[in-house]
Design an enzyme around this catalytic site. Structure first.
Site, PDB file in Angstrom:
ATOM      1  N   ASN A   1       0.880  -1.194   0.168  1.00 44.89           N
ATOM      2  CA  ASN A   1      -0.340  -0.241   0.164  1.00 44.89           C
ATOM      3  C   ASN A   1       0.467   1.160   0.045  1.00 44.89           C
ATOM      4  O   ASN A   1       1.884   1.760   0.925  1.00 44.89           O
ATOM      5  CB  ASN A   1      -0.676  -0.151   1.357  1.00 44.89           C
TER       6      ASN A   1
ATOM      7  N   LYS B   1      -0.089   4.539   0.054  1.00 42.88           N
ATOM      8  CA  LYS B   1      -0.198   5.231   0.105  1.00 42.88           C
ATOM      9  C   LYS B   1      -0.404   6.734  -1.012  1.00 42.88           C
ATOM     10  O   LYS B   1      -0.256   6.398  -2.139  1.00 42.88           O
ATOM     11  CB  LYS B   1      -0.263   5.787   1.328  1.00 42.88           C
TER      12      LYS B   1
ATOM     13  N   HIS C   1      -9.540   2.368   4.832  1.00 42.01           N
ATOM     14  CA  HIS C   1      -8.586   2.091   5.677  1.00 42.01           C
ATOM     15  C   HIS C   1      -8.632   2.559   6.792  1.00 42.01           C
ATOM     16  O   HIS C   1      -8.844   3.773   6.860  1.00 42.01           O
ATOM     17  CB  HIS C   1      -6.839   2.194   4.741  1.00 42.01           C
TER      18      HIS C   1
ATOM     19  N   GLU D   1      -6.531   5.149   7.738  1.00 43.76           N
ATOM     20  CA  GLU D   1      -6.096   6.973   7.709  1.00 43.76           C
ATOM     21  C   GLU D   1      -7.561   7.717   6.475  1.00 43.76           C
ATOM     22  O   GLU D   1      -7.723   8.583   7.311  1.00 43.76           O
ATOM     23  CB  GLU D   1      -5.194   7.174   6.599  1.00 43.76           C
TER      24      GLU D   1
ATOM     25  N   GLU E   1      -5.462  -4.488  10.994  1.00 38.99           N
ATOM     26  CA  GLU E   1      -4.446  -3.342  11.474  1.00 38.99           C
ATOM     27  C   GLU E   1      -4.600  -2.704  12.718  1.00 38.99           C
ATOM     28  O   GLU E   1      -5.496  -1.338  12.514  1.00 38.99           O
ATOM     29  CB  GLU E   1      -4.615  -1.915  10.338  1.00 38.99           C
TER      30      GLU E   1
ATOM     31  N   GLY F   1       2.537   3.025  10.230  1.00 41.84           N
ATOM     32  CA  GLY F   1       3.814   4.095  10.327  1.00 41.84           C
ATOM     33  C   GLY F   1       4.251   4.680  11.837  1.00 41.84           C
ATOM     34  O   GLY F   1       5.009   5.322  11.441  1.00 41.84           O
TER      35      GLY F   1
ATOM     36  N   SER G   1       3.723  -1.400  10.537  1.00 36.64           N
ATOM     37  CA  SER G   1       4.829  -1.863  10.289  1.00 36.64           C
ATOM     38  C   SER G   1       5.114  -3.399  10.431  1.00 36.64           C
ATOM     39  O   SER G   1       6.128  -3.397  10.971  1.00 36.64           O
ATOM     40  CB  SER G   1       5.175  -1.564  11.924  1.00 36.64           C
TER      41      SER G   1
HETATM   42  P1  PGA Z   1       3.363   0.588   7.525  1.00 33.32           P
HETATM   43  O1  PGA Z   1       1.340   0.894   6.823  1.00 33.32           O
HETATM   44  O2  PGA Z   1       3.617  -0.796   7.175  1.00 33.32           O
HETATM   45  O3  PGA Z   1       3.824   1.372   7.764  1.00 33.32           O
HETATM   46  O4  PGA Z   1       2.815   0.217   9.346  1.00 33.32           O
HETATM   47  C1  PGA Z   1       0.453  -0.492   6.705  1.00 33.32           C
HETATM   48  C2  PGA Z   1      -0.851   0.378   6.383  1.00 33.32           C
HETATM   49  O5  PGA Z   1      -0.910   1.800   6.654  1.00 33.32           O
HETATM   50  O6  PGA Z   1      -1.044  -0.215   5.215  1.00 33.32           O
END
Ligand code: PGA
Length: 228
Positions: A6, A8, A87, A89, A155, A161, A192
């Site tokens: 992903n 983003k 997601h 976010e 998640e 992140g 992560s």
């Molecule tokens: P990350 O993001 O691996 O940077 O923690 C995962 C995600 O948001 O799908």
């Protein structure tokens, strides 16, 4: 295993081309999906041999006067066979509700695209030890009725992140819980995931893949994850 990148709102066309070249330089039994920013979907389609393409979201209507949004039809036309929905976010920054997530997932299914429905608790909810209730409610509201052929991505918001991966015990417990309530869906872990921890996470029970953000922008790290 399903391994999803992903990107983003990151990356570039040149990075995408380099990554696809490297990631497809060696065959794998895993299914690999890359979800680049929308303007790069066509480039991904043109450069993909076995890597699948996914959208990072879509609108909950098929078409219409929704300036700036992207339709499931656009995803389909640019070769997407997977679509992320819900997601954290998007739930946080764009006010995406579980009801919208359900509509989006239904639209994707109607067009033969596999939805990956993302759920997860916040740090506060984790500390209050209500993660299972939160995730169960999100799933009940987000999964279309009688849906088959969807993936769930667990998640934890506090692990995205942040470099703070959930512990193996947390992951195994939540995946067992989700599997208990939604036994026919594949379950991914995200938050992560790195080249170092992916192999371990992928061996945990009821983990059918990983959703990778930051590490998927690093060509060699994600290559290692693909081959974990
Ligand atoms: P990350 O993001 O691996 O940077 O923690 C995962 C995600 O948001 O799908």
């Amino acid at each position: 295993m399903l391994i999803v990148a992903n990107w983003k709102m990151n990356g570039s066309i040149s990075l995408l081309k380099e990554c696809l070249k490297k990631w497809q330089s060696q065959p794998t039994d895993n299914t690999i999906v890359v979800c680049p920013p929308f303007p790069y979907l066509q480039c991904a389609q043109e450069n993909s041999r076995f890597i699948k393409i996914g959208g990072q979201t879509c609108h909950d209507h098929e078409k219409g006067a929704y300036t700036g949004h992207v339709s499931v039809l656009h995803l389909k036309e640019t070769g997407c066979t997977y679509g992320l929905v819900g997601h954290s976010e998007r739930r946080l920054h764009d006010g995406e509700t579980s009801e919208q997530v359900r509509k989006k997932a239904s639209l994707l299914l109607d067009h033969g695209i596999t939805p990956i429905i993302c759920v997860g608790e916040t740090l506060e909810q984790y500390e209050q030890e209500i993660s299972e209730e939160v995730v169960k409610e999100q799933l009940q509201e987000s999964i279309p009725p009688c849906a088959e052929n969807i993936f769930i991505a667990y998640e934890p918001v506090w692990a995205i992140g942040t470099g703070k991966t959930a512990t193996d015990i947390d992951i195994a417990q939540m995946h067992a819980f989700i599997n208990n309530h939604f036994p026919s869906q594949g379950i991914l872990y995200g938050g992560s995931v790195t080249a170092e921890n992916a192999g371990r996470i992928l061996k945990l029970p009821h983990v059918q893949g990983v959703l990778v953000g930051g590490a998927s922008l690093k060509k060699d790290d994600f290559f290692q994850i693909i081959h974990s």
